[in-house]
Motif scaffolding. Structure first.
Motif: not given
Length: 254
Positions: A208-234
């Motif tokens: 995200v920081s590298k993309l922002t540095a080249i002028g491409q500001v991504p949407i960055f979404v986080t949750e308190n979860i790991g590498h998990d299917w429930s997160f991927w589904d959502h």
């Protein structure tokens, strides 16, 4: 909703491959007939240790396709990392043969505004790499729990990946670094989602920081979860909703 499991001989791979295609259910009987509809679409790349059927079985991607009226293209390319290797040129298949084969069979839009790509874990890497190498190919790129920095992987895992195993001795390097591909020419929107308990979280933050540095500001979404299917589904639901809004010109909608 229509689910098609399609098999064909891939000339680039010199073997038969399986892909799945999800076509959304029309919302009303007065919609343009299916024979005339050119569906907007999203290519969805699976993660390491999966195939395309895992996504269909373990998420509600079929419902999300109908809700957003977008077709979903799901190739299955094993542990390839979506890279070429001497025995399995997955990248060549993905970028030169997949969509011509699919569009020869299904009526999909060729308008840039209707074309999207996303991936889970290893698939997030593949989706981002494709979007960076061909910055005019997709309107939006989705990276969900992306394995975006293979140089941080343990060697015991890397040695199970054909591109690493077959190319490392030739190039004396891990041929998967994305940093050299980052460019201000990228005009696609970028949606990145990663759980804060995911081993890939720090790498995604750095991306995200590298993309922002080249002028491409991504949407960055986080949750308190790991590498998990429930997160991927959502997140699949959210990224499709986001892409649908972008396509319809309402990208700021929730």
């Amino acid at each position: 909703m229509t689910l098609i499991n399609m098999q064909f001989y891939a000339n680039t791979l010199q073997q038969t491959v399986t892909i799945s295609v999800i076509l959304p259910e029309p919302r009303s009987s007065d919609q343009v007939s299916l024979t005339a509809t050119e569906w907007p679409y999203m290519i969805l790349l699976h993660g390491l240790g999966m195939n395309q059927s895992d996504i269909i079985r373990k998420t509600s991607i079929e419902r999300y396709a109908t809700a957003t009226q977008m077709a979903i293209i799901l190739p299955s390319l094993g542990r390839s990392c979506y890279l070429d290797s001497p025995s399995f040129p997955a990248w060549q298949f993905l970028t030169t043969e997949l969509m011509p084969r699919v569009t020869a069979t299904f009526k999909l839009s060729t308008n840039l505004a209707d074309c999207f790509i996303a991936g889970i874990s290893m698939g997030g890497y593949g989706a981002l790499r494709w979007g960076l190498i061909e910055p005019k190919q997709f309107r939006g790129i989705g990276v969900i729990s992306g394995a975006v920095n293979y140089s941080n992987f343990p060697t015991t895992i890397l040695e199970t990946l054909p591109p690493y195993r077959e190319l490392i001795n030739q190039q004396n390097m891990i041929p998967v670094d994305l940093d050299d591909l980052l460019t201000s020419e990228l005009t696609s929107s970028v949606y990145i989602a990663c759980g804060t308990q995911d081993d890939f979280y720090v790498d995604n933050q750095a991306l995200v920081s590298k993309l922002t540095a080249i002028g491409q500001v991504p949407i960055f979404v986080t949750e308190n979860i790991g590498h998990d299917w429930s997160f991927w589904d959502h997140q699949l639901q959210k990224v499709l909703h986001r892409f649908s809004n972008e396509r319809l010109g309402t990208a700021n909608a929730n």
